[in-house]
Structures are given as C-alpha cells and as structure tokens.
Design a protein around this motif. Sequence first.
Motif, PDB file in Angstrom:
ATOM      1  N   ARG C  20      -2.535  -4.447   6.886  1.00 20.39           N
ATOM      2  CA  ARG C  20      -1.777  -3.442   7.632  1.00 20.39           C
ATOM      3  C   ARG C  20      -1.694  -3.809   9.111  1.00 20.39           C
ATOM      4  O   ARG C  20      -0.638  -3.720   9.732  1.00 20.39           O
ATOM      5  N   GLN C 151      -3.026   3.944   0.345  1.00 22.80           N
ATOM      6  CA  GLN C 151      -2.197   4.463   1.438  1.00 22.80           C
ATOM      7  C   GLN C 151      -2.111   3.461   2.584  1.00 22.80           C
ATOM      8  O   GLN C 151      -1.092   3.378   3.269  1.00 22.80           O
ATOM      9  N   THR C 152      -3.181   2.696   2.768  1.00 26.04           N
ATOM     10  CA  THR C 152      -3.128   1.633   3.783  1.00 26.04           C
ATOM     11  C   THR C 152      -2.088   0.586   3.384  1.00 26.04           C
ATOM     12  O   THR C 152      -1.285   0.124   4.193  1.00 26.04           O
ATOM     13  N   SER C 155       1.343   1.835   3.920  1.00 26.10           N
ATOM     14  CA  SER C 155       1.711   1.733   5.334  1.00 26.10           C
ATOM     15  C   SER C 155       2.102   0.297   5.680  1.00 26.10           C
ATOM     16  O   SER C 155       3.106   0.055   6.345  1.00 26.10           O
ATOM     17  N   LYS C 158       5.594  -0.741   4.601  1.00 30.19           N
ATOM     18  CA  LYS C 158       6.707  -0.327   5.470  1.00 30.19           C
ATOM     19  C   LYS C 158       7.014  -1.400   6.524  1.00 30.19           C
ATOM     20  O   LYS C 158       8.122  -1.498   7.027  1.00 30.19           O
ATOM     21  N   GLU C 375      -0.718   5.367  14.229  1.00 31.40           N
ATOM     22  CA  GLU C 375       0.234   5.896  13.252  1.00 31.40           C
ATOM     23  C   GLU C 375      -0.493   6.288  11.971  1.00 31.40           C
ATOM     24  O   GLU C 375      -1.375   5.572  11.520  1.00 31.40           O
ATOM     25  N   LEU C 377      -1.279   6.771   8.060  1.00 36.46           N
ATOM     26  CA  LEU C 377      -1.064   5.852   6.937  1.00 36.46           C
ATOM     27  C   LEU C 377       0.164   6.258   6.134  1.00 36.46           C
ATOM     28  O   LEU C 377       0.997   5.434   5.792  1.00 36.46           O
ATOM     29  N   VAL C 378       0.234   7.537   5.804  1.00 35.48           N
ATOM     30  CA  VAL C 378       1.426   8.026   5.102  1.00 35.48           C
ATOM     31  C   VAL C 378       1.923   9.247   5.858  1.00 35.48           C
ATOM     32  O   VAL C 378       1.157   9.918   6.541  1.00 35.48           O
TER      33      VAL C 378
END
Lengths: 421, 404, 535
Positions: C20, C151-152, C155, C158, C375, C377-378
């Motif tokens: 990430r 979730q990491t 992220s 994205k 920011e 993660l989600v």
Amino acid sequence: MKKSDVLIIGNGISGLFAACIAADRGKKVQILSYGAGTLTIGGGIIDVLGYTDEGRPVTDPVQAMGQVNPTHPYAKVGSDTAKKALNTFLKITNEEGFPYIGSPNKNKWIPTAIGNFKPSCLVPRTMDSDVVFKTSNILVIGFDTMKDFYANMVTKNLKKRLDSDKSIKEFTVTLNFEYGKDLRDISAMDVARWLETEQGHVSFVEQVKPHIKKDTVIILPPVLGLDPNYKVLDSLEKDLSCSLVEVSSLPPAVTGTRLTKMLNSYAKKRGVQVIEKAHVVGAKVVNGKCKSVITEGFDRQREFYADQFILATGGIYGGGIIAKIGALTEPIFNIAIDVPKVQTEWSHKQLFADKKQIFAQYGVSVDENLIPLTAEGKQVASNVKVVGRSLAGYDFCYEKSGNGVALITAYKAAAAFCGEA
Amino acid sequence: MAINKQHAIDPDKCTACTICITACPVTAATRKFRGPKMTGPALTRLRKLVSDDDPMLDYCSNCKTCDLVCPSGVPISTLNMMAKNEYYKTHPRKSKADDMLAHSEKMGKLITALPLGSTFANLGVSIGKAFNMMGAMGITKDAKMPSYASESFISKFKKIKQTSYPRKVVFFSGCYINYNQPEVGVDLVKVYQKNKIEVAIDENFVCCGSPMVSGGYIDDARVNAAKNTAILKAWVDKGYDIVTACTSCGLMLKQEYQELFDFAGMSEYAAHMYDSIEYLAKLNDEGSFNTDFTPINKKYIYHAPCHLKVQAIGRPSMELLPLIPGIKIEEADAGCCGISGSYGFKADKHEIAMKVGSKLFARIKDSGADLGVSECGTCRLQMENGSGVEAIHPLTVLRRAYGL
Amino acid sequence: MLKTTVVVIGGGATGVGILRDLSMRGIKAILVERDDLGYWTSSRFHGLLHSGGRYAVKDKEAAKECIQENTILRRIGHHCVEATESIFVRTPEDSEEFEQEWVKSCKECGISAIPLPMDKAFELEPNLSHKILSAYRCPGAAIDGFRLLWQTVASADKYGGKTMTYTEVTGIETVNGTVSGVKIRDKWTGREDKIACDFVISAAGSFAGQVAHMAGLTVNVKPSKGTLIAFNHRICNRVIHRLHKSSDADIFVPHGSITILGTSSIDSAPDDTSTETAEVTAMMEIGKLTFEHIYDYRILRVFAGTRPLYSADPNAKGRSASRGFVALDHAHDGIKHFMSVCGGKFTTYRLMAEKVCDMVCEQLGVNEKCHTADENLVEDPSPELMGRAKAVFPSYGAELAASRLGNRKLEHVIERIESKPEMRELVCECENVTLAEIEEIAAEPTSHTVSDLRRRTRLGMGTCQGTFCAYRSVGAVDKEEMPWAKDTVYLFKEFLETRWKGIRPVLWGNMLRDIELTRAIYDAALNLSGVEEIK
C-alpha cells in the motif's frame, strides 16, 4: 411419584422403542426425558450396519453382525434378537399407519443431499430408493429460496455415482413465498407445510408434471409432509404418475420428526408416561440393585422408583456421557470410562478418517445382558440396562449403524426385563 | 454486554442443533419469527457487538417449548425475554396493548375496587370491541377477552370457614384467579379442605411478573419478584408449603425468578413450591389423597399447558382425574394452545395464536368431549375461543366429584 | 511474464503495508503470497491493537510506536478496529513495584493509564476475578487481522498495487548481483511464470529464512509459536491485560462475538500451527487468575501462529529476541535491491512499511513521501448506503456486513439482495453472513476454497464451527459454478477438516458434542466419504 415397573431415562429412539416394547408386554412404563431426543434432528431412517470395520459395504446387515468386534453392542445381542427387534419396529410402523419398508437382511442405498448414496436398512416409503436404480430418468427437484438443499450439487454428484446412460436432470420448483427483511429463511419444514396444503399440492404438480417422462423418478429434499403418514407422498405419486424419493438430509429433518411423532404416539397409546424436562442427576443403588433415580430442577430433587431401569441417555451428544479434560463419565451411575489423559489421543488427525473415529467408540461397557460395568468389570446394578448411543464399542457414523444399535439394544433390554430371554 | 456466568443463563451450551426450531409453535405458524435458536443463543452473541433493529424478537411468545425440547438445557426463551427487555429500552413499542397486558394486575385492582367495576369493565370490553377501540389499543377484537369477576378471590376467601389441619399451605392465587376466575381459588380451598389441608393466603402478594417478562418489562418484574420472594420465604420458614393453581405463576416463581434475578431466599422457598394438582398427586403417592368421589359420567379432554410441561412434574392431573369413577378423560397432546398468557390478545399476534392452537381446537372438537380441562386460565379461554367447548380447571373437576 | 518495479513476497501485515505504501507513492508493485492473505501469522494472533502499555516498562521505543500507530489505525482502519479500550489488572500474584514502575512508564510514553476503582472495574467487567487488586484503563482495542489485510490491499489496489494470492515464489533471479525478477508458480494450476522487477522485498515473516535461502543468503529468524484460545462469547467487553512483566496467557481480547486468550511461546518450525492439549490447559490455568470461571466458558477452537522473531544471535530464544523489526539490506551480503523485513508487531505494521519504503525509495531514487496515515483504507458507507443496507439485511447484519466489506463491496452485496431478496438468506447463522455476501466474495479471483470465504466473511467462525454453513456454502458456490468448485467432497473436507484442527486439542464438553453433530450430519447422514458407484 408412584413406582413404575420399568423406568426409562431418555426419550430418543432407543428410549421410546424400549418403552413401546415393555408397554406392549403390560408393564407400567415411565420415561424421564430431558430435551426432545436427537431423533428429531436425525434422518428418521434405520441404519443397521452399512460398512464393515474395513470400510466395505455390507449387503446383509443381520448376517454381517456375526463378524463384528466382540466389544460391539451387536456382539451382545445376537442376530436372532436383532431380527426380532427390526421386525417389531416394522410391525409398529404398520400399526401406526406409517409402514417402513426394507428387510433386516438387506441394505438399500439411499440418496443424500450432496448426491452421494448411503447404505441404510429400514426406511419410510418416502425414501424407497430401489426405484432410482431401475428408472432411466431422474429428476432432481429443488425449491427456489428453500434453504439447505442444492439440486445442482445433488445432480452433479449423482452423475458421478450412477450409470452414465441415465438421464439426470434438475428442476427448480418456484415457491412464490414472500421474501423480505422481516421474514425468516425458508426451511424444508416450511415447504413440507406448503405441500400439505391444497394450493401447494396443485402448484407443485402443475410445475413438475411437464418434466415427467414415462420412466421418471423424482429425488427431492425431505418435504413430503410433517406427520407420520403417506398422504402427501401418495397424492403426489398419483397425480404425477411417478415415484418420489426423499434424500437423507441435514437438520432440521422432517423425516426424524415423523418417526419421533410415530413412536410417541404408539407409546402413549399404551399408557407410557413421559415426564419432560426431568434432568436425572443420580441414582440410588442398594445391594447391587438400583432403587431409584433422582431428578433435579430449579425447585427440588425428586426420586423416581422402579423395578427395572433402562439408561437411554444418548451418549456424548445426548448428554448421557460427559467429557472433561482427560476424563469421561456416565453421570447418573457415576461410571468412569477409561480414556487417555491426553485429549489428542481421543481422535485421529483427520475427522473424516478412513477408519472408525476413536472417541466415537467411547461409551459405557456392558456385559452380555447390557448391564453396565465399572472400570473394574463389576456390575453397576443388576436391574439397570444400557441401550443406544451410550454404549461403547461402535462408531455409528463410520458403520452407519446408529438407529439400528438403538432399536436392537432397546429391544433386547426391554424384552429381557419382561422375562424374555 | 459480555455473558455473565453468575446466573443460570448460559447460551454457551447451545450446539445449534435446530431441535428447538422443529418444535417451536410460533416458527411453524409464521415466518415473521426467526425461530428460537436464532433469536436466542445465536443472536445473543451478536447483540453484544452491534446495535441494530430486531423486530422478530417481538414474536417469541415465551411458551417455552424450545426450553422443553432443548437437549442441552439452554434457557432459550429466557434469553429471548432478556433481549426483548433490552430491545425495548431503545426502540418504540408496537402498541399500547403491551403495557396494558403486561400490567394486568393494575387493571384488575382498579376494576374490582370500584362498585360495579367489573360490570362496567366487561361492558367496556364489548363496547370497545363494537367501536373498534380495542383495535386502536393494539388488542385484537376477535378473541374472547377474560372477563372480570364482581368479587375478587381474596374477598371470597375471607368468607370461607376452614377447619384447621396440621398440613398447611399458602396459596399464591395470581391475578387471573384473583380478578377473573375467583371460583377456581374457592375450588382449591374446598378440595384442599377435603384432603385435610389448611389454606392460607397473603394479601401482600403482587403479580408474579410473568406477563411483564413476556412483554419485555423485566425491570418491573424485578420489583415484584423482590416483594414476592421475601413473602414466600417467610411462609416457608413458618413451615408452609406453597401452591399455585396457575402454571405460569408457578413457573415464574420457582424457575424464572432464579434465571432472571438474584434475591436471597429464592432457592429455599422454591424447594417447597407445588402446582396445586401436583401437591394432591403427592398425597396420592403417600396414600392420603381423598378418593371419596361421586361418579361423573362425562367425557373430558385434558390439555397440558406449556408452562406445566416445562416444570418436570409430568401430568399430575392425568394421574388424579382418572381416579374419579365414571369419568372419561384423555390427553389432547396437540401442542401449544397459542395464547401464551397475553400474546394471543395482541392484534398483530392473534392470527398466529389461532394458527398455533388450531391443532388443539380440532382435537378438542373431534374428541366429542363435554368439557376441556387445563390448569392455565388463559389456555382455558383460548380452548373455549377456538373450539367452542367450555374448559375448566382440574380443581373444579375434583370439587364437582367431591360433590362440594 | 509480468513486469513491475517492486515485488513484495508475503501477504501478511508487513507485506500488505509495504504494498500500500509503495502504491500510494506511485511505485508499481506486486505482492505475491503463497497461500491466502493472512493465512499465517497476521491472523494467528489475539486481534489486539496494542496501546503500548504492554511494552511500557521493557521497551519504551516500542511502546511509543504502539500508541502512535494505535491512534492512526483507529482512524484509517476504523472498520477493522473495535475501539473497546483495555484494562490492565493486577492480581495478587503480580508485584506492586511493577505496577508503580508501569504507571510511571506509561506516563513517559504518553499512554493514558487511568486508575479504575475496583468496584467500577467489576461493574464494567463482571466476570473478572474478584481477587484482582487494581485496574487501569488504557486505549487498547480489538483489531481484525483478516479484515485489515484485505482492506489494506483494497486501498493499494486503488493506486495500482497488485496482489496475487496462492502464488509461490520459486526463485529469485539476479543479474550481476542485482535482483532482476522472481519465478512464481500458481498453487492451483501449477502454472509457472516470472515477474521481472527492480527490487524484491521479502516480508515472509517466519519464512523469511526460506525466501532468503532461494537467493543463497541466510536470515536468522527464530519462529516462536504462540497458541490462542477462542471462546464462544465475549467474556469481557474490553481487552484485559495482566499488569506484570509480559508473559504467557495474560491477554484476553473481545473480538467480535468471541474472546481470544493468548498466548504461549515455544520455539517452533515456521509452519508449525499445531496445538497440544497441554498448552491449552497451561494457558487456562494462568487465565484463571484473570477470569476465575474460565473453565465454564465454552471454547470454540484453538489455533497457533509463529512470531517471526529476528535475532542476529542465532542462539537467542523466544521472548528475549527483539520484538522490534529489522530491515536487512542484502546489498551487504552481495545482492543488491533485495531486502528482508523481519520481526515487528501487527500494531505497527504501517510504520514499519513506512520505514522500509523510505529506504527502498532512496535506493530507487523516488522522492515521494509516505501518505499511508492520511487516508482511510476503505471509504465509509454513506448514510444512504447504510439505510439501504438496513432495509435488506437481516437483523444485526447490516453493520457487520458494512465493516467486513467496506463501501464498494457492501454496495455490490446490497444490489444483489435488492434484485433478489432471497439472497439475504443466512448461510452462516452464527456470524450472520448472507448468501449475497458469499456469492460476492466467491466470485473474486482470489477465492479458491470455502476457507478463503471464511477468512473474508467470518463464515463458519461462530458457535457451530461450520457444521451448518459448510453445506450451504459449498452448495452456493457449486450453484454459481465457480471454476474452483468442481469437487464438492474436497470442498467439504477442506473446510471441515480445517475447523476440526482447531477443535481436536480441546475435544471435551460442548466441543465434543458439536463434533458428534458434525459427524452425524456429514458422515452418517450425507456419507461424505462414500464414493461407491452404484450400478
């Protein structure tokens, strides 16, 4: 409480059947029950002996009983009594208007909810699977939105297990049940209730009929009515002109509920008294004979007297045997069962091993008259007999012998208490 | 909340086996109820974690069939009642009926205290029905409502002359007998006297709290439990046994109090608590039950209330009533009647209650019995409502057989 | 052949954190994991977000890092964190001097430790042993390992960060002493491939030694096995620590619907996740000092993970090895652009990643700073979306699903149910997992077994331990004809045997009763092992 002739602890299949046998012979019978008995969640079919210790399928279960290990409950009963027990069960089902089919000398292969087959012996007519092997078209019926049955999975796996020249298709019946946030999921029991209604029957027939060819058998989840009778089966078979076969499925099982209702009905007609929610916590044994058992609730202890006692408490699952760290005990007569101190030695590394599971064979040791024995081999009480799942020496899952052991040992115990050899 | 092991409430014992789902009469009658396992032990784990809505909770009638069939001894219905209590602390009630039906004692006291109060109250119910005021209150207009007696049991009791005997019991009459069917209380005194038992009552008893618990008002029930516990304990200390003639009162006092609350003396008095018929059956076992009956040539059908079944006392009425010469009596064995105290009086539950009871109603009608018999007052009302056959308390049968 | 700038080996907390971080700095990166994400150590722990209190006396640096990262994770990963707070309790067995030193140390480290009167402590935590002498409130919390990892990764995705699970690294290639790529093999298809890259970071945890070995290097990781016990309910509402020098079985974490007790410490092989009954009973005996009725609580299962403790000294053992992390630049061993990251704590996974990526960026000549703390993660589901969720999910389902799935997937799942209301059927009744959620996750390319679905959804992690949801989930994936769902018997056994592994060492009481039920269904009623062809 007045004294009974035979007091039975537990109202699962073994307790109820023992009650029926003793009451049939004129005994005053009381059942102390704690919970409804796991029969309700079981499949309601009588597995007697499906596989040998080596895992080979058994054709004639009564005959195969001759080869069981000497510690196996069947070894204490003998095939004649076993046959009598199973035939008596058939007779009872007949009298109750819910006749089971099959012969103690022949196993059947029953389709399951994953599309496998399992060996079983006596089954209700709703599970008469012989026709599956004779018919060339199999229609697996599922219900949209019904939980716990996947017609696709059954179809796929049936194809692996059956002759490739058979046509095996699936069809999904639309239930048109309301579905929303404030309504719970739909179970086989809901569908069974629906099929008992006129509207359900008509809708089912209308939807299924176009898919029935001349030589078709329907395989479906256990939904053919909630009560011990064949009204739903008969009317559907008549209107569809084909056979229907229910699969062996998972709880909540309508099939087990039907069998429970039937045995309860038979027992009550013969004056068997059932005392529910009676948690038996101990027994009084004087001079090698059991005088009474003691129940305990929120209020006080109560003592129940009898001449003879049958322990039908359902083993570990039924609460008839309590497992602790490194110890296993039958709590009513306080019988210590010899087990390894290290828990991991109670089992094989694989749960579904290709041999009997070790812990499954733990239970109360008995002599040839089903009288419980202490770890030292002494009789616990000469007027107590142990039946069903609490007995040591068998793995009902591996062998497919659960209800068979229950019926056969219950018969032997009850008949012996009534003076039959 | 984390679980608290100090009480008998142990959801840990549940193995998710689904037996309770197969047995639950409400689950069978409506899909609006999620079923005992899901509502009780399963969601108990999640309620500690998140806040959310749970409208299905309201559909549990607390009939306790789930507790009866559970092989693991999980107090499923009590878990539901505790959850309901918590739920309504933060969620609005569906109707005003909840409060009124849970606190029926208030109404009973009010009405019987007024001159001609019961006449107006009973009239009020019919007027209410006629103008659909009951509907606005959230009470069904279709069920036969309990009517109020013109004189309470306590008042009637004071007029009964008793012979003193060494065997003494204190009778917890409960609201239904006190305000709605006082004659059942009188039956008890007469029948007990015939069996050489002296009956005492205590005017300080308050409603056992059973309707409060079922309605999700456990905090109110706690107040009543504290009062009743102290009184009951004092009577037991004086050497009295306790009897109830309402199976819901009996269950509440001896079991649910212990599950829900923690007051000193509960287990001590519970050891001396009996259902009124169970107590006579005990005399029968000891050989001292009076069987000086005149024949009754009638056919009865007996319905065992759910709250009796769960008390582990069997069917004492089916032990005693067959002793009456000439009597024909059979057990209905057709499951829950559906009313569950006040559940079936609620407008949104009435249809469910009737559906639950339909098997019993059919059974009563098919039996051709002259009368229904049951220990529970609202069961009797529901039996009459559903089958059209009058239903009476087993004590009443005994009184008649004694010719009293 | 694939191409990227950095290959990260290992899908644990360290690996996903690095992925990430790199992705957010605009560096192309691919993470390869031999099993499923979080299969190893990053899920085999208490699920504890440290306040730092546990390290305050022994290692102030670590303690400060913990409280700093704790604050950040509560913010950026709040769907993974249950902000329970924690209570440190001193039993009569624990020294009063330590308590005083601890209070002082917490203050120095900036960890809030508020004394809690004992009557208040018992009110908050009624099951605590009444022998406990003192208590302090600290900002510890529960954190879901699986969820944080996924979730990491979501992220990172994205920003272009790619993740490949069930992909084993079979070789590390170099050209002139500099890393040029890695050889990989798909675990399911056996297909081999190569990823050309400029840099390799091994974040293989306990397996760091094995990865380094592929490049002919030695990394000294001492795996130390810790056993954990999962109880069926929340015994406590807050994390409960013993207030003493860190030791075995002194942390209870209420984790969703369950409680986890950990842990032990035994030198082990990196892949040893077995548990002996004796380890469990030893932990229960210690745990009894905190919760006196511990033997009455039902155990769901036990599991074990290995801490990847790094030590330059090959003879260092267990807890004496450093809990801090080490980034080894193998340029010193003769291979450039190859780095091994060892040790570390779950709580500080983001900070570790930041430090590692700073080093990597310097070598790659990238100037971009770390943004991972800025920011979430989600994204949070909007109130509108939550409204839609509540309208379709069964009771107590919406919030659970929202934190499991995050914004984007939650919306997909809601859409599934909105278009087909029956998709709200509960596949897992113990943990409230809907059919829609199972189908959503099953359709992801990273799903290959029912256990994969379990790690994403909590399917089968509740009371019945898969007894009922095994049939439903296998049936559901079979129905959707997932390419990986060909052999139903395999799917059943993979799922149920995995659950069994955690029950076998604690096969008493209700655990044994439950297994009897499992066998009664799958062996007796369904004859799972029956493969006869009936002709």
